[in-house]
Design an enzyme around this catalytic site. Sequence first.
Site, short mmCIF file in Angstrom:
data_model
loop_
_atom_site.label_atom_id
_atom_site.label_comp_id
_atom_site.label_asym_id
_atom_site.label_seq_id
_atom_site.Cartn_x
_atom_site.Cartn_y
_atom_site.Cartn_z
N ASP A 219 141.92 13.20 36.50
CA ASP A 219 142.12 14.60 37.37
C ASP A 219 141.44 14.00 38.77
O ASP A 219 140.32 14.29 38.41
CB ASP A 219 141.92 15.84 36.62
CG ASP A 219 142.83 16.73 37.65
OD1 ASP A 219 143.89 16.69 37.21
OD2 ASP A 219 142.26 17.80 38.27
N GLU A 278 143.89 9.60 37.40
CA GLU A 278 145.58 10.13 38.32
C GLU A 278 144.97 9.64 39.45
O GLU A 278 144.27 11.18 40.14
CB GLU A 278 144.87 11.07 37.45
CG GLU A 278 146.59 11.80 38.78
CD GLU A 278 146.42 13.02 39.17
OE1 GLU A 278 146.96 14.12 39.56
OE2 GLU A 278 144.81 14.08 39.48
C1 NOJ Z 1 145.79 17.09 39.08
C2 NOJ Z 1 146.51 18.25 37.66
O1 NOJ Z 1 147.58 17.70 36.93
C3 NOJ Z 1 146.72 19.00 38.71
O2 NOJ Z 1 147.96 20.05 37.45
C4 NOJ Z 1 146.13 19.93 39.32
O3 NOJ Z 1 146.88 21.31 39.62
C5 NOJ Z 1 145.39 18.78 39.91
N1 NOJ Z 1 145.06 18.21 39.67
C6 NOJ Z 1 143.82 19.69 39.74
O4 NOJ Z 1 142.95 19.62 38.94
#
Ligand code: NOJ
Length: 544
Positions: A219, A278
Amino acid sequence: MTAAAEQPEPGGAPAPWWRSAVIYEVYVRSFADGDGDGLGDLPGVRSRLPYLRDLGVDALWLTPFYPSPQADGGYDVADHRDVDPRFGTLADVDALLADAHDLGVRVIVDLVPNHTSDRHPWFREALAAEPGSPARRRYVFRPGRGADGAEPPNDWQSVFGGPAWSRVTEADGRPGQWYLHLFAPEQPDLDWTNPEVRAEFEDVLRFWLDRGVDGFRVDVAHGLAKDPEMPDLAGRLPSSGPAVEGHPHWDQDEVHEVYRAWRRVSDAYPGERVFVAEAWIATPHRLARYVRSDELHTAFNFGFLLAPWDAAALRRVIDTSVDALARVGAPPTWVLSNHDVVRHLTRYGGGPLGLRRARAAVLLMLALPGGAYVYQGEELGLPEVLDLPDELRQDPTFTRTGGAERGRDGARVPLPWSGDAPPFGFGPSDRAWLPQPADWAALTVEAQQADPGSMLALYRRALELRRHLPGLGDGSMRWLDAAPAARDVLAFARDPGVVCVVNVGSTPVDLPADLVAGADPVLASSPLPEARRLPGATAVWLAR
Ligand code: NOJ
Protein backbone atom coordinates in the site's frame (compact mmCIF):
# COMPACT_ATOMS: atom_id res chain seq x y z
CA MET A 1 -0.11 -24.33 -13.88
CA THR A 2 -0.01 -20.86 -15.34
CA ALA A 3 0.46 -20.37 -19.04
CA ALA A 4 3.90 -18.95 -18.31
CA ALA A 5 4.88 -21.93 -16.22
CA GLU A 6 4.09 -24.16 -19.17
CA GLN A 7 6.41 -22.25 -21.46
CA PRO A 8 10.08 -22.71 -20.78
CA GLU A 9 12.24 -19.63 -21.22
CA PRO A 10 15.01 -19.90 -23.83
CA GLY A 11 17.40 -21.05 -21.08
CA GLY A 12 15.05 -23.92 -20.21
CA ALA A 13 13.78 -22.76 -16.78
CA PRO A 14 10.07 -21.96 -16.64
CA ALA A 15 9.28 -18.22 -16.42
CA PRO A 16 8.24 -17.24 -12.90
CA TRP A 17 4.48 -17.41 -12.36
CA TRP A 18 4.07 -13.74 -11.56
CA ARG A 19 5.33 -12.56 -14.95
CA SER A 20 2.03 -13.51 -16.54
CA ALA A 21 -0.33 -13.92 -13.57
CA VAL A 22 -3.91 -12.75 -13.52
CA ILE A 23 -4.47 -11.63 -9.93
CA TYR A 24 -7.99 -11.11 -8.61
CA GLU A 25 -8.55 -8.44 -5.98
CA VAL A 26 -10.79 -9.66 -3.18
CA TYR A 27 -12.09 -6.62 -1.30
CA VAL A 28 -12.73 -8.78 1.75
CA ARG A 29 -15.42 -6.54 3.32
CA SER A 30 -17.61 -6.95 0.24
CA PHE A 31 -16.82 -10.34 -1.27
CA ALA A 32 -18.78 -12.89 0.78
CA ASP A 33 -20.10 -12.90 4.34
CA GLY A 34 -19.61 -16.18 6.23
CA ASP A 35 -21.24 -15.30 9.57
CA GLY A 36 -24.24 -13.17 8.66
CA ASP A 37 -23.15 -9.84 10.17
CA GLY A 38 -23.42 -8.14 6.76
CA LEU A 39 -19.65 -7.68 6.41
CA GLY A 40 -17.55 -9.95 4.20
CA ASP A 41 -14.98 -12.12 5.97
CA LEU A 42 -12.30 -14.79 5.48
CA PRO A 43 -14.62 -17.80 5.90
CA GLY A 44 -16.78 -16.16 3.22
CA VAL A 45 -13.79 -15.91 0.87
CA ARG A 46 -12.84 -19.50 1.63
CA SER A 47 -16.33 -20.74 0.80
CA ARG A 48 -16.10 -19.09 -2.63
CA LEU A 49 -12.65 -20.33 -3.63
CA PRO A 50 -14.08 -22.84 -6.13
CA TYR A 51 -15.74 -19.90 -7.92
CA LEU A 52 -12.35 -18.21 -8.27
CA ARG A 53 -10.66 -21.39 -9.42
CA ASP A 54 -13.38 -21.86 -12.05
CA LEU A 55 -13.04 -18.23 -13.11
CA GLY A 56 -9.45 -19.10 -13.95
CA VAL A 57 -7.37 -16.59 -12.01
CA ASP A 58 -3.85 -17.46 -10.85
CA ALA A 59 -3.86 -15.65 -7.52
CA LEU A 60 -5.91 -13.57 -5.09
CA TRP A 61 -4.97 -10.34 -3.42
CA LEU A 62 -6.81 -10.02 -0.11
CA THR A 63 -7.39 -6.44 1.13
CA PRO A 64 -6.57 -5.82 4.83
CA PHE A 65 -8.23 -8.14 7.33
CA TYR A 66 -6.06 -7.12 10.31
CA PRO A 67 -7.40 -5.73 13.60
CA SER A 68 -8.50 -2.21 12.74
CA PRO A 69 -11.02 0.42 13.83
CA GLN A 70 -11.96 0.59 10.10
CA ALA A 71 -11.48 4.33 9.85
CA ASP A 72 -10.35 3.65 6.26
CA GLY A 73 -11.80 0.26 5.43
CA GLY A 74 -8.99 -1.58 7.25
CA TYR A 75 -6.11 0.47 5.79
CA ASP A 76 -5.71 1.69 9.37
CA VAL A 77 -3.98 -1.34 10.89
CA ALA A 78 -3.80 -1.71 14.67
CA ASP A 79 -1.93 -5.05 14.69
CA HIS A 80 -0.05 -6.37 11.66
CA ARG A 81 0.16 -9.93 12.94
CA ASP A 82 -3.45 -10.82 13.67
CA VAL A 83 -6.96 -10.93 12.19
CA ASP A 84 -9.83 -8.63 13.16
CA PRO A 85 -12.54 -10.78 14.78
CA ARG A 86 -15.02 -9.31 12.28
CA PHE A 87 -13.04 -10.99 9.49
CA GLY A 88 -12.10 -14.24 11.26
CA THR A 89 -9.04 -15.67 12.96
CA LEU A 90 -5.48 -16.64 12.14
CA ALA A 91 -6.77 -20.20 11.83
CA ASP A 92 -9.11 -18.95 9.08
CA VAL A 93 -6.12 -17.50 7.23
CA ASP A 94 -4.31 -20.83 7.49
CA ALA A 95 -7.36 -22.72 6.25
CA LEU A 96 -7.88 -20.29 3.38
CA LEU A 97 -4.23 -20.58 2.32
CA ALA A 98 -4.38 -24.36 2.46
CA ASP A 99 -7.58 -24.57 0.41
CA ALA A 100 -6.44 -22.01 -2.14
CA HIS A 101 -3.14 -23.79 -2.63
CA ASP A 102 -4.95 -27.11 -3.02
CA LEU A 103 -6.96 -25.49 -5.82
CA GLY A 104 -3.81 -24.12 -7.46
CA VAL A 105 -4.58 -20.51 -6.53
CA ARG A 106 -1.92 -18.34 -4.87
CA VAL A 107 -2.69 -15.75 -2.19
CA ILE A 108 -1.20 -12.30 -1.72
CA VAL A 109 -1.99 -10.16 1.34
CA ASP A 110 -2.03 -6.39 1.76
CA LEU A 111 0.84 -4.74 3.60
CA VAL A 112 0.24 -1.20 4.86
CA PRO A 113 3.64 0.28 5.73
CA ASN A 114 3.15 4.03 5.27
CA HIS A 115 0.98 4.48 8.33
CA THR A 116 -0.66 2.60 11.19
CA SER A 117 -3.97 3.05 12.93
CA ASP A 118 -4.03 5.64 15.69
CA ARG A 119 -5.05 2.65 17.84
CA HIS A 120 -1.80 0.81 17.12
CA PRO A 121 0.08 0.28 20.43
CA TRP A 122 3.03 2.26 19.01
CA PHE A 123 0.88 5.34 18.45
CA ARG A 124 -0.79 5.05 21.87
CA GLU A 125 2.72 4.90 23.35
CA ALA A 126 3.83 7.88 21.27
CA LEU A 127 0.93 9.98 22.50
CA ALA A 128 1.73 9.14 26.12
CA ALA A 129 5.45 9.87 25.65
CA GLU A 130 7.46 13.11 25.62
CA PRO A 131 8.27 15.09 22.48
CA GLY A 132 11.57 13.78 21.10
CA SER A 133 11.21 10.40 22.86
CA PRO A 134 11.96 7.10 21.06
CA ALA A 135 8.21 6.35 20.99
CA ARG A 136 7.51 9.61 19.13
CA ARG A 137 10.38 9.02 16.73
CA ARG A 138 8.57 6.04 15.18
CA TYR A 139 6.12 8.57 13.71
CA VAL A 140 6.51 12.04 12.21
CA PHE A 141 5.96 14.50 15.05
CA ARG A 142 6.99 18.16 14.60
CA PRO A 143 6.44 21.44 16.44
CA GLY A 144 3.86 23.75 14.90
CA ARG A 145 4.55 27.10 13.31
CA GLY A 146 3.30 30.53 14.29
CA ALA A 147 2.43 31.88 17.72
CA ASP A 148 2.42 29.02 20.27
CA GLY A 149 2.93 26.51 17.46
CA ALA A 150 -0.74 26.82 16.58
CA GLU A 151 -0.15 26.43 12.82
CA PRO A 152 0.66 23.08 11.16
CA PRO A 153 4.39 22.50 10.45
CA ASN A 154 3.83 22.90 6.70
CA ASP A 155 1.08 23.16 4.11
CA TRP A 156 0.82 19.46 3.14
CA GLN A 157 -2.73 18.26 2.62
CA SER A 158 -4.31 14.89 3.40
CA VAL A 159 -5.27 12.81 0.36
CA PHE A 160 -8.71 12.57 1.96
CA GLY A 161 -9.07 16.36 2.36
CA GLY A 162 -7.99 18.87 5.01
CA PRO A 163 -4.51 19.36 6.47
CA ALA A 164 -2.09 16.42 6.67
CA TRP A 165 -1.26 17.36 10.27
CA SER A 166 -3.16 17.03 13.55
CA ARG A 167 -2.13 18.51 16.88
CA VAL A 168 -1.88 16.44 20.05
CA THR A 169 -2.50 17.36 23.65
CA GLU A 170 0.59 16.75 25.77
CA ALA A 171 0.63 15.03 29.18
CA ASP A 172 0.41 18.41 30.93
CA GLY A 173 -2.88 19.11 29.17
CA ARG A 174 -1.47 21.77 26.84
CA PRO A 175 -1.67 21.72 23.03
CA GLY A 176 1.60 20.27 21.83
CA GLN A 177 3.27 18.76 18.78
CA TRP A 178 1.69 17.93 15.44
CA TYR A 179 1.83 14.54 13.71
CA LEU A 180 1.76 13.84 10.00
CA HIS A 181 -1.02 11.82 8.36
CA LEU A 182 -1.05 11.84 4.57
CA PHE A 183 -4.40 10.05 4.80
CA ALA A 184 -6.97 10.29 7.66
CA PRO A 185 -5.99 11.60 11.13
CA GLU A 186 -6.59 8.01 12.30
CA GLN A 187 -3.67 6.95 10.04
CA PRO A 188 -0.45 8.51 11.44
CA ASP A 189 2.54 8.19 9.08
CA LEU A 190 5.49 6.11 10.26
CA ASP A 191 9.02 7.49 10.13
CA TRP A 192 10.91 5.21 7.74
CA THR A 193 14.27 6.77 8.61
CA ASN A 194 13.92 4.97 11.97
CA PRO A 195 15.67 1.55 11.95
CA GLU A 196 13.14 0.23 14.44
CA VAL A 197 10.35 0.79 11.91
CA ARG A 198 12.33 -1.02 9.21
CA ALA A 199 13.10 -3.96 11.48
CA GLU A 200 9.47 -4.24 12.56
CA PHE A 201 8.19 -4.50 8.99
CA GLU A 202 10.81 -7.03 7.96
CA ASP A 203 9.59 -9.09 10.87
CA VAL A 204 5.96 -8.64 9.76
CA LEU A 205 6.95 -9.88 6.30
CA ARG A 206 8.49 -13.00 7.82
CA PHE A 207 5.41 -13.58 9.97
CA TRP A 208 3.18 -13.88 6.89
CA LEU A 209 5.77 -15.57 4.66
CA ASP A 210 6.21 -18.22 7.36
CA ARG A 211 2.43 -18.77 7.28
CA GLY A 212 2.66 -19.44 3.55
CA VAL A 213 1.44 -16.31 1.78
CA ASP A 214 2.66 -15.94 -1.79
CA GLY A 215 3.39 -12.26 -1.48
CA PHE A 216 2.27 -8.78 -0.63
CA ARG A 217 0.51 -5.89 -2.28
CA VAL A 218 2.34 -2.86 -0.90
CA ASP A 219 0.00 0.00 0.00
CA VAL A 220 1.20 3.54 -0.86
CA ALA A 221 4.57 2.16 -1.93
CA HIS A 222 5.59 5.62 -3.15
CA GLY A 223 4.94 7.35 0.16
CA LEU A 224 7.28 5.94 2.78
CA ALA A 225 10.12 8.45 2.46
CA LYS A 226 9.65 12.18 3.00
CA ASP A 227 11.99 15.05 2.19
CA PRO A 228 13.66 15.71 5.58
CA GLU A 229 13.34 19.46 5.00
CA MET A 230 9.55 19.05 4.74
CA PRO A 231 9.18 22.02 2.40
CA ASP A 232 5.82 23.63 1.74
CA LEU A 233 4.13 22.65 -1.52
CA ALA A 234 3.27 26.33 -1.85
CA GLY A 235 0.81 25.63 -4.64
CA ARG A 236 3.65 24.40 -6.89
CA LEU A 237 2.87 20.73 -6.53
CA PRO A 238 -0.39 18.82 -6.06
CA SER A 239 -1.00 16.94 -2.78
CA SER A 240 -2.73 13.98 -4.37
CA GLY A 241 -3.01 12.41 -7.79
CA PRO A 242 -0.12 10.61 -9.48
CA ALA A 243 3.25 11.70 -8.08
CA VAL A 244 5.21 14.22 -10.11
CA GLU A 245 9.00 14.55 -9.96
CA GLY A 246 10.43 16.61 -7.15
CA HIS A 247 7.51 16.00 -4.82
CA PRO A 248 8.55 16.13 -1.14
CA HIS A 249 6.35 13.29 0.10
CA TRP A 250 5.77 11.07 -2.93
CA ASP A 251 8.31 8.96 -4.82
CA GLN A 252 11.39 10.05 -2.90
CA ASP A 253 14.48 8.06 -3.87
CA GLU A 254 14.98 6.70 -0.34
CA VAL A 255 11.98 4.34 -0.66
CA HIS A 256 14.06 2.08 -2.86
CA GLU A 257 16.45 1.10 -0.07
CA VAL A 258 13.46 -0.24 1.84
CA TYR A 259 12.38 -2.43 -1.06
CA ARG A 260 15.86 -3.79 -1.65
CA ALA A 261 15.92 -4.93 1.96
CA TRP A 262 12.47 -6.52 1.60
CA ARG A 263 13.53 -8.34 -1.52
CA ARG A 264 16.39 -9.91 0.38
CA VAL A 265 13.84 -11.14 2.93
CA SER A 266 11.43 -12.64 0.38
CA ASP A 267 14.14 -14.16 -1.81
CA ALA A 268 15.21 -16.29 1.14
CA TYR A 269 11.86 -18.14 0.92
CA PRO A 270 11.12 -20.90 -1.56
CA GLY A 271 8.46 -20.59 -4.23
CA GLU A 272 8.76 -17.15 -5.87
CA ARG A 273 7.05 -14.92 -3.30
CA VAL A 274 6.21 -11.51 -4.77
CA PHE A 275 5.65 -7.86 -4.01
CA VAL A 276 3.20 -5.74 -5.99
CA ALA A 277 3.64 -1.98 -5.70
CA GLU A 278 0.68 0.32 -5.31
CA ALA A 279 2.45 3.46 -6.45
CA TRP A 280 0.57 6.32 -8.10
CA ILE A 281 3.35 7.78 -10.22
CA ALA A 282 2.88 10.09 -13.19
CA THR A 283 5.63 8.71 -15.43
CA PRO A 284 6.24 5.07 -16.40
CA HIS A 285 10.02 5.43 -16.14
CA ARG A 286 9.76 6.53 -12.49
CA LEU A 287 7.33 3.68 -11.80
CA ALA A 288 9.73 1.22 -13.41
CA ARG A 289 12.31 2.03 -10.71
CA TYR A 290 10.11 0.17 -8.18
CA VAL A 291 10.39 -3.07 -10.14
CA ARG A 292 14.12 -3.19 -10.79
CA SER A 293 15.39 -6.74 -10.41
CA ASP A 294 16.42 -6.32 -6.77
CA GLU A 295 13.27 -4.46 -5.65
CA LEU A 296 9.55 -5.22 -5.98
CA HIS A 297 8.24 -7.58 -8.68
CA THR A 298 5.37 -5.79 -10.38
CA ALA A 299 3.46 -2.53 -10.03
CA PHE A 300 -0.12 -1.59 -10.82
CA ASN A 301 -0.29 0.32 -14.08
CA PHE A 302 -2.55 3.19 -13.12
CA GLY A 303 -1.70 5.00 -16.35
CA PHE A 304 -3.64 2.28 -18.18
CA LEU A 305 -6.51 2.45 -15.68
CA LEU A 306 -6.73 6.24 -16.03
CA ALA A 307 -6.54 6.28 -19.85
CA PRO A 308 -9.76 7.33 -21.56
CA TRP A 309 -11.49 4.99 -24.02
CA ASP A 310 -9.55 6.38 -26.94
CA ALA A 311 -7.28 4.44 -29.29
CA ALA A 312 -4.44 6.98 -29.36
CA ALA A 313 -4.44 7.40 -25.58
CA LEU A 314 -4.50 3.64 -24.98
CA ARG A 315 -1.73 3.03 -27.49
CA ARG A 316 0.41 5.73 -25.92
CA VAL A 317 0.13 4.27 -22.43
CA ILE A 318 0.70 0.73 -23.71
CA ASP A 319 3.85 1.81 -25.55
CA THR A 320 5.32 3.88 -22.74
CA SER A 321 4.57 1.14 -20.18
CA VAL A 322 6.03 -1.70 -22.24
CA ASP A 323 9.11 0.35 -23.05
CA ALA A 324 9.79 1.59 -19.50
CA LEU A 325 9.37 -1.86 -17.96
CA ALA A 326 11.45 -3.61 -20.61
CA ARG A 327 14.35 -1.36 -19.62
CA VAL A 328 14.35 -2.87 -16.13
CA GLY A 329 13.41 -6.39 -17.24
CA ALA A 330 10.05 -6.39 -15.45
CA PRO A 331 6.79 -7.55 -17.03
CA PRO A 332 4.15 -4.91 -17.70
CA THR A 333 0.83 -5.26 -15.89
CA TRP A 334 -2.63 -3.98 -16.69
CA VAL A 335 -5.57 -3.01 -14.51
CA LEU A 336 -8.97 -1.48 -15.20
CA SER A 337 -10.52 -1.08 -11.73
CA ASN A 338 -9.90 -1.41 -8.02
CA HIS A 339 -11.61 -0.46 -4.76
CA ASP A 340 -10.35 3.15 -4.95
CA VAL A 341 -11.72 4.24 -8.32
CA VAL A 342 -15.07 4.49 -10.09
CA ARG A 343 -15.73 1.13 -11.74
CA HIS A 344 -14.62 1.16 -15.36
CA LEU A 345 -17.97 0.17 -16.83
CA THR A 346 -19.27 3.49 -15.48
CA ARG A 347 -16.12 5.43 -16.44
CA TYR A 348 -16.52 4.17 -20.00
CA GLY A 349 -19.98 5.70 -20.25
CA GLY A 350 -22.20 3.39 -18.20
CA GLY A 351 -25.28 1.51 -19.43
CA PRO A 352 -25.14 -0.65 -22.56
CA LEU A 353 -22.28 1.42 -24.06
CA GLY A 354 -20.17 1.16 -20.90
CA LEU A 355 -20.84 -2.57 -20.79
CA ARG A 356 -19.89 -3.04 -24.42
CA ARG A 357 -16.65 -1.10 -23.96
CA ALA A 358 -15.86 -2.95 -20.72
CA ARG A 359 -16.24 -6.26 -22.57
CA ALA A 360 -13.84 -5.07 -25.25
CA ALA A 361 -11.46 -3.65 -22.63
CA VAL A 362 -10.97 -6.96 -20.87
CA LEU A 363 -10.03 -8.70 -24.11
CA LEU A 364 -7.55 -5.90 -24.77
CA MET A 365 -6.12 -6.15 -21.25
CA LEU A 366 -5.81 -9.94 -21.23
CA ALA A 367 -4.10 -9.97 -24.63
CA LEU A 368 -1.40 -7.48 -23.65
CA PRO A 369 1.99 -8.83 -22.55
CA GLY A 370 2.62 -9.48 -18.86
CA GLY A 371 0.20 -9.77 -15.94
CA ALA A 372 -3.25 -8.37 -15.18
CA TYR A 373 -5.34 -7.43 -12.15
CA VAL A 374 -9.07 -8.02 -12.00
CA TYR A 375 -11.20 -6.27 -9.36
CA GLN A 376 -14.00 -8.33 -7.86
CA GLY A 377 -17.30 -7.73 -9.61
CA GLU A 378 -15.88 -6.52 -12.91
CA GLU A 379 -16.32 -10.08 -14.15
CA LEU A 380 -20.04 -9.59 -13.43
CA GLY A 381 -20.16 -6.24 -15.23
CA LEU A 382 -21.00 -4.37 -12.04
CA PRO A 383 -21.37 -0.63 -12.47
CA GLU A 384 -20.45 1.98 -9.86
CA VAL A 385 -23.37 2.48 -7.45
CA LEU A 386 -23.93 6.21 -7.69
CA ASP A 387 -26.97 6.70 -5.47
CA LEU A 388 -25.87 5.36 -2.09
CA PRO A 389 -27.57 7.25 0.74
CA ASP A 390 -25.14 9.71 2.33
CA GLU A 391 -25.75 8.38 5.83
CA LEU A 392 -24.49 4.94 4.81
CA ARG A 393 -21.26 6.12 3.21
CA GLN A 394 -18.17 5.05 5.13
CA ASP A 395 -15.29 6.37 3.04
CA PRO A 396 -13.42 9.12 4.96
CA THR A 397 -13.06 11.03 1.68
CA PHE A 398 -16.79 11.75 1.82
CA THR A 399 -16.81 13.15 5.36
CA ARG A 400 -13.47 14.96 5.17
CA THR A 401 -14.53 16.89 2.05
CA GLY A 402 -17.95 17.68 3.49
CA GLY A 403 -19.51 15.50 0.80
CA ALA A 404 -17.86 17.45 -2.07
CA GLU A 405 -16.20 14.17 -3.06
CA ARG A 406 -18.61 11.27 -3.06
CA GLY A 407 -15.90 8.81 -2.08
CA ARG A 408 -15.20 5.22 -3.01
CA ASP A 409 -18.10 3.32 -1.45
CA GLY A 410 -19.88 3.04 -4.81
CA ALA A 411 -17.14 0.66 -6.02
CA ARG A 412 -17.30 -1.38 -2.81
CA VAL A 413 -20.91 -2.56 -2.75
CA PRO A 414 -21.17 -6.26 -1.72
CA LEU A 415 -21.16 -8.78 -4.56
CA PRO A 416 -24.44 -10.31 -5.76
CA TRP A 417 -24.14 -14.10 -5.78
CA SER A 418 -27.64 -15.51 -6.21
CA GLY A 419 -31.36 -15.02 -5.86
CA ASP A 420 -33.81 -12.29 -6.82
CA ALA A 421 -33.53 -9.83 -3.97
CA PRO A 422 -30.80 -8.11 -1.91
CA PRO A 423 -28.47 -9.16 -0.40
CA PHE A 424 -28.34 -11.67 -3.27
CA GLY A 425 -26.71 -14.52 -1.36
CA PHE A 426 -23.94 -12.27 0.01
CA GLY A 427 -24.21 -14.15 3.32
CA PRO A 428 -26.52 -16.29 5.43
CA SER A 429 -28.54 -13.29 6.74
CA ASP A 430 -30.50 -10.50 5.10
CA ARG A 431 -27.75 -7.99 5.85
CA ALA A 432 -25.11 -6.30 3.70
CA TRP A 433 -23.07 -3.33 4.93
CA LEU A 434 -23.97 -1.30 1.84
CA PRO A 435 -27.25 -1.71 -0.05
CA GLN A 436 -27.16 -3.38 -3.47
CA PRO A 437 -29.36 -2.06 -6.30
CA ALA A 438 -32.47 -4.21 -6.89
CA ASP A 439 -31.60 -4.61 -10.57
CA TRP A 440 -28.46 -6.53 -9.66
CA ALA A 441 -30.78 -9.57 -9.69
CA ALA A 442 -29.78 -9.88 -13.36
CA LEU A 443 -26.07 -9.62 -12.52
CA THR A 444 -25.71 -12.35 -9.91
CA VAL A 445 -23.17 -15.11 -10.40
CA GLU A 446 -26.07 -17.56 -10.50
CA ALA A 447 -27.86 -15.67 -13.29
CA GLN A 448 -24.69 -15.21 -15.34
CA GLN A 449 -23.54 -18.80 -14.98
CA ALA A 450 -26.65 -19.81 -16.89
CA ASP A 451 -26.04 -17.33 -19.73
CA PRO A 452 -23.34 -17.99 -22.33
CA GLY A 453 -23.51 -14.35 -23.44
CA SER A 454 -22.85 -12.96 -19.95
CA MET A 455 -19.85 -10.95 -18.82
CA LEU A 456 -18.92 -13.82 -16.51
CA ALA A 457 -18.90 -16.24 -19.44
CA LEU A 458 -16.64 -13.84 -21.37
CA TYR A 459 -14.13 -13.56 -18.50
CA ARG A 460 -14.06 -17.34 -18.01
CA ARG A 461 -13.52 -18.06 -21.66
CA ALA A 462 -10.85 -15.36 -22.00
CA LEU A 463 -8.95 -16.62 -18.96
CA GLU A 464 -9.19 -20.19 -20.19
CA LEU A 465 -7.87 -19.27 -23.63
CA ARG A 466 -5.13 -17.17 -22.08
CA ARG A 467 -3.84 -20.28 -20.35
CA HIS A 468 -3.81 -22.31 -23.50
CA LEU A 469 -2.76 -19.93 -26.28
CA PRO A 470 1.03 -19.90 -26.08
CA GLY A 471 1.30 -16.34 -27.44
CA LEU A 472 -0.52 -14.79 -24.48
CA GLY A 473 0.89 -13.85 -21.07
CA ASP A 474 4.54 -12.92 -20.66
CA GLY A 475 6.45 -11.91 -23.77
CA SER A 476 6.51 -9.21 -26.40
CA MET A 477 3.93 -7.63 -28.72
CA ARG A 478 3.98 -6.25 -32.26
CA TRP A 479 1.64 -3.55 -33.47
CA LEU A 480 -0.07 -4.38 -36.74
CA ASP A 481 -0.77 -1.03 -38.19
CA ALA A 482 -4.26 -1.01 -39.55
CA ALA A 483 -5.34 1.06 -42.55
CA PRO A 484 -5.10 4.79 -41.86
CA ALA A 485 -8.89 5.09 -42.15
CA ALA A 486 -9.16 2.88 -39.10
CA ARG A 487 -7.55 5.22 -36.62
CA ASP A 488 -9.86 3.93 -33.92
CA VAL A 489 -8.39 0.45 -34.20
CA LEU A 490 -5.71 -1.16 -32.04
CA ALA A 491 -4.29 -4.30 -33.63
CA PHE A 492 -1.33 -6.26 -32.34
CA ALA A 493 0.22 -9.69 -32.60
CA ARG A 494 1.31 -11.91 -29.74
CA ASP A 495 3.63 -14.44 -31.24
CA PRO A 496 3.19 -17.24 -31.78
CA GLY A 497 -0.15 -17.21 -33.42
CA VAL A 498 -2.44 -14.71 -31.68
CA VAL A 499 -3.76 -11.39 -32.95
CA CYS A 500 -5.94 -9.00 -30.94
CA VAL A 501 -7.94 -6.33 -32.75
CA VAL A 502 -9.94 -3.73 -30.85
CA ASN A 503 -12.30 -1.27 -32.49
CA VAL A 504 -12.42 1.54 -29.98
CA GLY A 505 -14.69 3.65 -32.21
CA SER A 506 -18.42 3.46 -32.62
CA THR A 507 -18.79 2.35 -36.25
CA PRO A 508 -17.87 -1.01 -37.81
CA VAL A 509 -14.47 -1.35 -39.51
CA ASP A 510 -13.10 -3.87 -41.95
CA LEU A 511 -10.67 -6.34 -40.45
CA PRO A 512 -7.56 -5.95 -42.62
CA ALA A 513 -7.39 -8.94 -44.96
CA ASP A 514 -3.77 -9.75 -44.14
CA LEU A 515 -4.70 -9.98 -40.45
CA VAL A 516 -7.50 -12.42 -40.89
CA ALA A 517 -5.88 -14.59 -43.53
CA GLY A 518 -5.56 -18.03 -42.07
CA ALA A 519 -6.68 -16.93 -38.61
CA ASP A 520 -9.95 -17.75 -36.90
CA PRO A 521 -11.79 -15.55 -34.44
CA VAL A 522 -11.55 -17.53 -31.21
CA LEU A 523 -13.25 -15.00 -28.95
CA ALA A 524 -15.10 -11.74 -29.54
CA SER A 525 -16.38 -9.31 -26.93
CA SER A 526 -19.67 -8.82 -28.83
CA PRO A 527 -21.26 -10.81 -31.66
CA LEU A 528 -19.61 -10.45 -35.10
CA PRO A 529 -22.57 -10.27 -37.50
CA GLU A 530 -20.47 -9.81 -40.65
CA ALA A 531 -17.41 -11.82 -41.62
CA ARG A 532 -14.25 -9.69 -41.72
CA ARG A 533 -15.99 -6.70 -40.09
CA LEU A 534 -15.52 -5.60 -36.51
CA PRO A 535 -18.45 -3.69 -34.95
CA GLY A 536 -17.86 -0.58 -32.82
CA ALA A 537 -16.58 -1.01 -29.25
CA THR A 538 -15.65 -4.63 -29.93
CA ALA A 539 -12.48 -6.66 -29.53
CA VAL A 540 -11.63 -9.97 -31.12
CA TRP A 541 -8.89 -12.52 -30.60
CA LEU A 542 -7.77 -14.33 -33.72
CA ALA A 543 -5.60 -17.41 -33.62
CA ARG A 544 -3.92 -19.48 -36.24
C1 NOJ B 1 -4.49 2.80 -0.99
C2 NOJ B 1 -5.64 1.92 -0.66
O1 NOJ B 1 -5.99 1.16 -1.78
C3 NOJ B 1 -6.75 2.83 -0.21
O2 NOJ B 1 -7.97 2.17 -0.10
C4 NOJ B 1 -6.33 3.49 1.08
O3 NOJ B 1 -7.32 4.43 1.45
C5 NOJ B 1 -5.00 4.21 0.94
N1 NOJ B 1 -4.03 3.45 0.22
C6 NOJ B 1 -4.42 4.55 2.30
O4 NOJ B 1 -3.97 3.40 2.94
